[in-house]
Design an enzyme around this catalytic site. Structure first.
Site, short mmCIF file in Angstrom:
data_model
loop_
_atom_site.label_atom_id
_atom_site.label_comp_id
_atom_site.label_asym_id
_atom_site.label_seq_id
_atom_site.Cartn_x
_atom_site.Cartn_y
_atom_site.Cartn_z
N GLY A 28 57.47 47.65 35.76
CA GLY A 28 56.40 48.65 35.17
C GLY A 28 56.18 49.70 36.16
N LEU A 59 54.94 56.71 30.19
CA LEU A 59 55.78 57.66 30.68
C LEU A 59 54.94 58.67 31.77
CD1 LEU A 59 57.69 58.93 27.52
CD2 LEU A 59 58.25 57.07 29.04
N CYS A 175 27.69 32.20 18.97
CA CYS A 175 26.63 32.62 18.15
C CYS A 175 26.42 34.22 18.44
CB CYS A 175 25.50 31.92 18.35
SG CYS A 175 24.79 31.59 20.03
N CYS A 455 49.60 24.58 46.67
CA CYS A 455 50.40 24.35 47.78
C CYS A 455 50.06 23.27 48.77
CB CYS A 455 50.41 25.45 48.74
SG CYS A 455 49.10 26.20 49.28
#
Length: 696
Positions: A28, A59, A175, A455
């Site tokens: 991107g 573009l 709600c 990790c």
């Protein structure tokens, strides 16, 4: 190419660049710039992966793409454009999702460095885990408007992407969405739910019918039920639409999708049902409107007495115009016609998927949201604004993308040379800090979080969950896959070894509709989860709670100590080293652990605008000059600071009410290489010494 010309790069780096193999994830705004920079720097063995296709809106900032490329694969077009800079480069493009099982740990192991240019959290989490398990350095980057950041993630050296909690998306009570919207985002969420009710994957929590069980409306519930019995209920003459209120007061719509199909998706009938009859039903809940302005129903025949016209497609192209209610009705009719035609072509139980870049889907949501906003006297928005809010879009600036991509490749140079000290995170800022920096480098590497559920050496989380209401299928889909970002999890009960969920198709299908309690998964039970594809194992400690009606059904907590009341385990006044929590602009975050809810709703993202300039320098003299003053001020604040590596002070209980002030004082926006706390406070003492010392 830089590496092809002797003298441009140091000889050692020149050889490393030529023989390195690099993976770019994402093609991107940042990914295009990264790929261009890599090719121009002399990298000749590059692979790039992206599932997306090129949209017209790309573009203005993704310069490897042109109008003739719209609709084509981003990865493949980026490859073709990059090869024009260096035809001798070997670039492999994959038009695919990086989370596909085709790209496992072994795929990542063949790269010397991975550069992430992704735009969504789930994919980032996945790439983070793949690189950790493959032990490949990951350069993570991202932008938000003019804000940007680049950071290195390396196993054992730095914190990983999931070591610190990310900001939660706003959530809205059901709600509020169904009965009493007060903001444009409420109407947009309702409109997206309506799309799913008619054409998409219908979810129970996304009902759009009036909620008579709203606590505020309880006194009026009996009156509404009596009205139904008398034949006054909305749609009473059309039994396929609704039925009487249930025991808990909810209006149950009988297969809304089937009813719409039976009506041949007649625009007038659907419009009147959602924007007239349902609104009249809400008006009978008089308690709701004692302190609020009551909604005003709209009627199809009143808005469009002559029926629809061919104006719909033309109006939809006016993306910056705020449509009138009549114009919304035209767009609604046109979008409904296109969506129903596409839906009827699907086979079996297939459904449509809402996508902000899908023209009729976006038109439908924009029109419905604006009609509902008009009914509740809420400000209407243009299609462009609604697309940004509904798609949770963060504005992208080409300049920021280019600067961020440039820093990413510079960091890649340092990674290849194993110069880790030159790979500290960098953050783009709105304004210059005290050292006249637009891009502020971290003072040190934040260490791995010992409590990280990804990790850590023995990753574990505590899961607060209503075991009496959550089914095994929901547990798998919402908790393990959507929240914890697993791909193909296997789950067993630690104490018995019984298999709860299997990644083998059909093996545990019989368990899917069972509640957790039916499988003896209750408070205190430990589940062992294993995702073979991600090489990821996790222990989940179940902490049952009885969720109230509008409560979230589960909450992920990385630190089990968060479940303990403060009086049972008082806070220690001593500062302990901890990993810093940072946002995209480099500020320190203050939340304690990841907490994610099943009922989260996306909303608008606000961002600031910055310009960026790289400035990295040492200032040891400044540190020495202010050290004595800083220590004195710290003593007066009765705060203990870890030396050198401290990132924020841990206040004692007497300062609890001023946490935000303290955080502001040590904001890393003005941090020095010597440490953010010292430099910021020294600056303030020069001008407001008394005010700083007397915080409490």
């Amino acid at each position: 190419m830089a590496a092809a010309i002797d003298g441009v790069l140091p000889a050692t780096l020149q050889e490393l660049v030529k023989k390195s193999k690099v993976l770019v994830v994402g093609a991107g705004g940042i990914g295009c710039e990264v790929l261009k920079n890599l090719v121009l720097s002399g990298f000749t063995d590059i692979e790039i992966i992206d599932l997306d296709t090129i949209d017209l809106s790309n573009l203005n900032r993704q310069f490897l793409f042109h109008r003739e490329h719209v609709g084509k694969s981003k990865a493949r077009v980026a490859r073709e454009s990059a090869l024009s800079f260096n035809p001798d480069a070997k670039i492999t493009a994959y038009h695919d999702s990086v989370t596909s099982t085709d790209y496992g740990v072994n795929f990542f192991k063949k790269f010397d460095v991975v550069l992430s240019a992704l735009d969504n959290r789930a994919a980032r989490n996945h790439v983070n885990r793949m690189c950790l398990n493959a032990d490949v350095p990951l350069i993570e980057s991202g932008t938000s408007g003019y804000n940007g950041q680049v950071e290195l993630i390396k196993r054992g050296l730095t914190q990983c992407y999931e070591c610190t909690p990310k900001e939660k998306q706003r959530s809205f009570p059901g709600c509020t969405i169904r009965n009493t919207p007060s903001e444009p985002i409420h109407c947009i969420v309702w409109a997206k739910h309506l799309f799913n009710q008619l054409f998409g994957e219908s979810v129970e929590d996304e009902d759009i019918s009036p909620d008579a069980a709203d606590p505020e409306a309880q006194e009026a519930a009996a009156e509404a039920t009596d009205a139904e019995a008398a034949g006054d209920a909305p749609g009473k003459d059309k039994q396929k639409e609704t039925e009487a209120a249930t025991a808990n007061g909810n209006v149950v719509r009988i297969n809304t999708r089937q009813w719409a199909k039976d009506c041949n998706y007649d625009a007038g009938k659907l419009f009147n049902k959602f924007f007239n009859e349902d609104i009249n039903y809400l008006l009978r809940m008089s308690n709701l409107w004692k302190s609020r302005k009551a909604p005003v129903p709209v009627q199809w025949d009143t808005l469009l007495p002559d029926g629809t016209s061919s104006e719909g497609p033309e109006l939809a192209r006016q993306t910056h115009k705020i449509w009138s209610v009549e114009e919304c009705a035209h767009v609604f009719a046109n979008a409904l016609k296109e969506l129903s035609a596409a839906f009827l072509k699907l086979e079996g139980n297939d459904t449509l998927v809402w996508d902000k870049d899908d023209q009729p889907a976006m038109d439908f949501v924009a029109a419905c949201a604006n009609v509902r906003s008009h009914i509740f006297d809420i400000e209407r928005k243009s299609r462009f604004e609604i697309k940004s809010m509904a798609g949770n879009i963060i504005p992208a600036i080409a300049t920021t993308n280019a600067i961020t991509a440039g820093i990413s490749v510079l960091r890649a140079f340092s990674v290849l040379q194993a110069k880790w000290e030159q790979c500290k995170a960098v953050y783009a800022r709105l304004r210059v800090n005290g050292r006249n920096q637009f891009l502020v480098p971290d003072a040190f590497f934040p260490p791995p979080n010992p409590s990280c559920y990804v990790c850590a050496s023995d990753p574990a989380i505590t899961l607060r969950i209503d075991t009496k209401r959550v089914q095994i299928k929901v547990f798998r889909d919402e908790v393990l896959i959507k929240t914890l970002n697993m791909v193909n999890p296997d789950v067993t009960v630690e104490s018995t070894g019984s298999i709860v969920i299997s990644s083998e198709e059909g093996e545990t299908e019989c368990n899917e509709q069972k509640l957790l309690t039916d499988m003896n998964i209750v408070d205190g039970v430990i589940l062992k989860c294993d995702d073979f594809f991600q090489s990821y194992e996790l222990s989940i400690i179940i902490a049952h709670f009885d969720a109230e009606r509008d409560d979230v059904l589960f909450e992920v907590i990385a630190d089990k100590n968060q479940l303990q009341p403060k009086e049972e385990k008082p806070e220690e006044p001593e500062a302990e080293p901890s990993s810093r929590k940072r946002t995209a602009n480099g500020n320190d975050a203050t939340d304690d652990g990841p907490s994610t809810s099943k009922r989260s709703r996306p909303t608008e993202v606000e961002d600031d605008d910055d310009d960026c300039l790289v400035v990295e320098e040492d200032d040891d003299e400044a540190e020495e000059d202010v050290e004595e003053t800083v220590v004195a001020a710290t003593d007066k604040l009765t705060v203990e600071c870890a030396q050198k590596t401290a990132t924020k002070r841990k206040p004692c209980k007497t300062l609890d009410d001023h946490d935000e002030d303290i955080t502001e004082i040590i904001d890393s926006s003005d941090e020095e290489l010597a440490g953010p706390t010292k430099c910021k406070r020294s600056k303030l003492e020069e001008t407001r010494a008394t005010e700083v010392i007397n915080i409490d």
